[in-house]
Design a protein around this motif. Structure first.
Motif, PDB file in Angstrom:
ATOM      1  N   UNK A  73      -9.034   8.041   5.846  1.00  0.00           N
ATOM      2  CA  UNK A  73      -8.232   7.218   6.752  1.00  0.00           C
ATOM      3  C   UNK A  73      -6.764   7.504   6.509  1.00  0.00           C
ATOM      4  N   UNK A  74      -5.935   7.177   7.505  1.00  0.00           N
ATOM      5  CA  UNK A  74      -4.494   7.376   7.382  1.00  0.00           C
ATOM      6  C   UNK A  74      -3.720   6.065   7.317  1.00  0.00           C
ATOM      7  N   UNK A  75      -4.429   4.956   7.476  1.00  0.00           N
ATOM      8  CA  UNK A  75      -3.812   3.636   7.317  1.00  0.00           C
ATOM      9  C   UNK A  75      -4.840   2.710   6.680  1.00  0.00           C
ATOM     10  N   UNK A  76      -4.468   2.097   5.569  1.00  0.00           N
ATOM     11  CA  UNK A  76      -5.395   1.251   4.820  1.00  0.00           C
ATOM     12  C   UNK A  76      -4.678  -0.004   4.329  1.00  0.00           C
ATOM     13  N   UNK A  77      -5.474  -1.026   3.970  1.00  0.00           N
ATOM     14  CA  UNK A  77      -4.957  -2.222   3.319  1.00  0.00           C
ATOM     15  C   UNK A  77      -5.340  -2.130   1.850  1.00  0.00           C
ATOM     16  N   UNK A  78      -4.391  -2.371   0.951  1.00  0.00           N
ATOM     17  CA  UNK A  78      -4.613  -2.116  -0.476  1.00  0.00           C
ATOM     18  C   UNK A  78      -4.434  -3.381  -1.316  1.00  0.00           C
ATOM     19  N   UNK A  79      -4.997  -3.320  -2.556  1.00  0.00           N
ATOM     20  CA  UNK A  79      -4.800  -4.353  -3.565  1.00  0.00           C
ATOM     21  C   UNK A  79      -3.502  -4.045  -4.305  1.00  0.00           C
ATOM     22  N   UNK A  80      -2.535  -4.954  -4.229  1.00  0.00           N
ATOM     23  CA  UNK A  80      -1.205  -4.684  -4.754  1.00  0.00           C
ATOM     24  C   UNK A  80      -0.840  -5.647  -5.882  1.00  0.00           C
ATOM     25  N   UNK A  81      -0.318  -5.092  -6.990  1.00  0.00           N
ATOM     26  CA  UNK A  81       0.160  -5.929  -8.097  1.00  0.00           C
ATOM     27  C   UNK A  81       1.155  -5.103  -8.915  1.00  0.00           C
ATOM     28  N   UNK A  82       2.384  -4.966  -8.396  1.00  0.00           N
ATOM     29  CA  UNK A  82       3.389  -4.167  -9.110  1.00  0.00           C
ATOM     30  C   UNK A  82       4.782  -4.606  -8.693  1.00  0.00           C
ATOM     31  N   UNK A  83       5.739  -4.459  -9.610  1.00  0.00           N
ATOM     32  CA  UNK A  83       7.128  -4.734  -9.271  1.00  0.00           C
ATOM     33  C   UNK A  83       7.996  -3.497  -9.476  1.00  0.00           C
ATOM     34  N   UNK A  84       7.375  -2.385  -9.920  1.00  0.00           N
ATOM     35  CA  UNK A  84       8.074  -1.115 -10.029  1.00  0.00           C
ATOM     36  C   UNK A  84       7.373  -0.088  -9.142  1.00  0.00           C
ATOM     37  N   UNK A  85       8.058   1.023  -8.880  1.00  0.00           N
ATOM     38  CA  UNK A  85       7.481   2.037  -7.989  1.00  0.00           C
ATOM     39  C   UNK A  85       8.193   3.369  -8.189  1.00  0.00           C
ATOM     40  N   UNK A 130      -2.029  -9.074  -4.362  1.00  0.00           N
ATOM     41  CA  UNK A 130      -1.577  -9.242  -3.002  1.00  0.00           C
ATOM     42  C   UNK A 130      -2.175  -8.137  -2.148  1.00  0.00           C
ATOM     43  N   UNK A 131      -1.783  -8.068  -0.896  1.00  0.00           N
ATOM     44  CA  UNK A 131      -2.279  -6.992  -0.034  1.00  0.00           C
ATOM     45  C   UNK A 131      -1.214  -6.632   0.989  1.00  0.00           C
ATOM     46  N   UNK A 132      -1.194  -5.363   1.327  1.00  0.00           N
ATOM     47  CA  UNK A 132      -0.310  -4.878   2.387  1.00  0.00           C
ATOM     48  C   UNK A 132      -0.865  -3.552   2.875  1.00  0.00           C
ATOM     49  N   UNK A 133      -0.334  -3.054   3.962  1.00  0.00           N
ATOM     50  CA  UNK A 133      -0.790  -1.794   4.521  1.00  0.00           C
ATOM     51  C   UNK A 133      -0.063  -0.606   3.897  1.00  0.00           C
ATOM     52  N   UNK A 134      -0.771   0.497   3.837  1.00  0.00           N
ATOM     53  CA  UNK A 134      -0.199   1.774   3.407  1.00  0.00           C
ATOM     54  C   UNK A 134      -0.522   2.817   4.463  1.00  0.00           C
ATOM     55  N   UNK A 142       3.814  -0.268   4.295  1.00  0.00           N
ATOM     56  CA  UNK A 142       4.331  -0.767   5.567  1.00  0.00           C
ATOM     57  C   UNK A 142       4.670  -2.252   5.419  1.00  0.00           C
ATOM     58  N   UNK A 143       5.814  -2.687   5.898  1.00  0.00           N
ATOM     59  CA  UNK A 143       6.778  -1.901   6.690  1.00  0.00           C
ATOM     60  C   UNK A 143       7.961  -1.372   5.885  1.00  0.00           C
ATOM     61  N   UNK A 144       7.954  -1.514   4.551  1.00  0.00           N
ATOM     62  CA  UNK A 144       9.182  -1.275   3.778  1.00  0.00           C
ATOM     63  C   UNK A 144       9.370   0.143   3.249  1.00  0.00           C
ATOM     64  N   UNK A 145       8.349   1.006   3.338  1.00  0.00           N
ATOM     65  CA  UNK A 145       8.524   2.417   3.003  1.00  0.00           C
ATOM     66  C   UNK A 145       8.531   2.767   1.534  1.00  0.00           C
ATOM     67  N   UNK A 146       8.054   1.855   0.648  1.00  0.00           N
ATOM     68  CA  UNK A 146       7.958   2.166  -0.775  1.00  0.00           C
ATOM     69  C   UNK A 146       6.876   3.231  -0.986  1.00  0.00           C
TER      70      UNK A 146
END
Length: 260
Positions: free
Chosen positions: A174-186, A156-160, A201-205
């Motif tokens: 950079x201070x804001x990027x879009x990342x490759x996401x594949x996790x259910x723990x953190x 998936x993808x989301x901003x960090x 973003x926007x959930x603050x994990x």
């Protein structure tokens, strides 16, 4: 440099898993790691070495670290919650424990030795737990959706958002990027000496952590090894490892000259 290090590529240990795999005409248990990690390290000028789980090395990781110039902790199954004093969530999926023991011991020793370390996905969780932190076992319980792992086997993808001036932000540029996401723990509670330097973003994990008191010890929750044309973080790890190798070689040469 000494004759043992002159012109040598920095050796980067990449942790792997024991999985059922198929190659040629065979299907059996094998030590595996995604080729993207290997290619990124090699293309950055490092010598990638696969590190399979090994309980004997977990008892004395410093002996293995003597042969490494940098360490990459890779993705994989969930850590056993017992390693951070928790009971397993129904969604937690762990292995047989040997990989956990090996990587936690190796990571802690590497941080103590100020070896360049980069944790990726599961690897950032290993870094946090190795230093005494805890984990969120199922992110959807906290954020209310599946955006961090929309589908198994698919990124998936989301901003960090990264903290300005942090090691991770400086390395990426950079201070804001879009990342490759594949996790259910953190990452949940931070381990000793760690600071959170990136959040989704926007959930603050928590998505990025680092140890300010070390030269290059950091972890990211996203799959930086999938970035093209290259991962800035993996490239910087190799460069820090190269610099450390040169410093050690110069110190050894100086000690040899004094002894002659």
């Amino acid at each position: 440099m000494t004759r043992h290090t002159a012109g040598r590529r920095p050796i980067i240990g990449i942790t792997g898993a024991i999985e059922r795999a198929r190659w040629s005409v065979w299907q059996a248990e094998a030590a595996v790691v995604a080729r993207t990690y290997i290619d990124q390290v090699r293309d950055a000028g490092g010598m990638p070495i696969l590190l399979p789980p090994d309980d004997e090395s977990a008892l004395a990781p410093e002996y293995l670290l003597e042969h490494l110039d940098g360490l990459v902790l890779t993705g994989g199954l969930d850590l056993d919650p017992a390693s951070y004093g928790a009971r397993p969530h129904q969604a937690t999926i762990t292995g047989d424990g040997e990989r956990d023991r090996f990587e936690l011991a190796l990571c802690y020793a590497a941080v103590e030795a100020d070896l360049p370390v980069l944790g990726i996905c599961r690897g950032v969780q290993v870094l946090n737990v190795a230093l005494g932190g805890t984990l969120i076992q199922h992110v959807p319980d906290v954020v209310g959706d599946e955006r961090h792992l929309p589908e198994l086997g698919t990124y998936g993808s989301h901003e960090v958002e990264l903290v300005a001036g942090s090691l991770v932000a400086r390395t990426i540029g950079a201070e804001r990027i879009v990342v490759h996401s594949h996790h259910h723990q953190a990452v949940d509670e931070l381990g000793d000496g760690l600071v959170a330097v990136g959040r989704s973003l926007p959930d603050g994990i928590v998505e990025a952590i680092e140890v300010p008191e070390r030269d290059f010890v950091c972890g990211v929750q996203w799959h930086t090894e999938e970035e093209r044309p290259f991962s800035p973080l993996l490239r910087e790890l190799v460069e820090r490892a190269r610099a450390r190798l040169a410093e050690r070689a110069a110190a050894a040469e100086g000690a040899f000259s004094e002894g002659v």
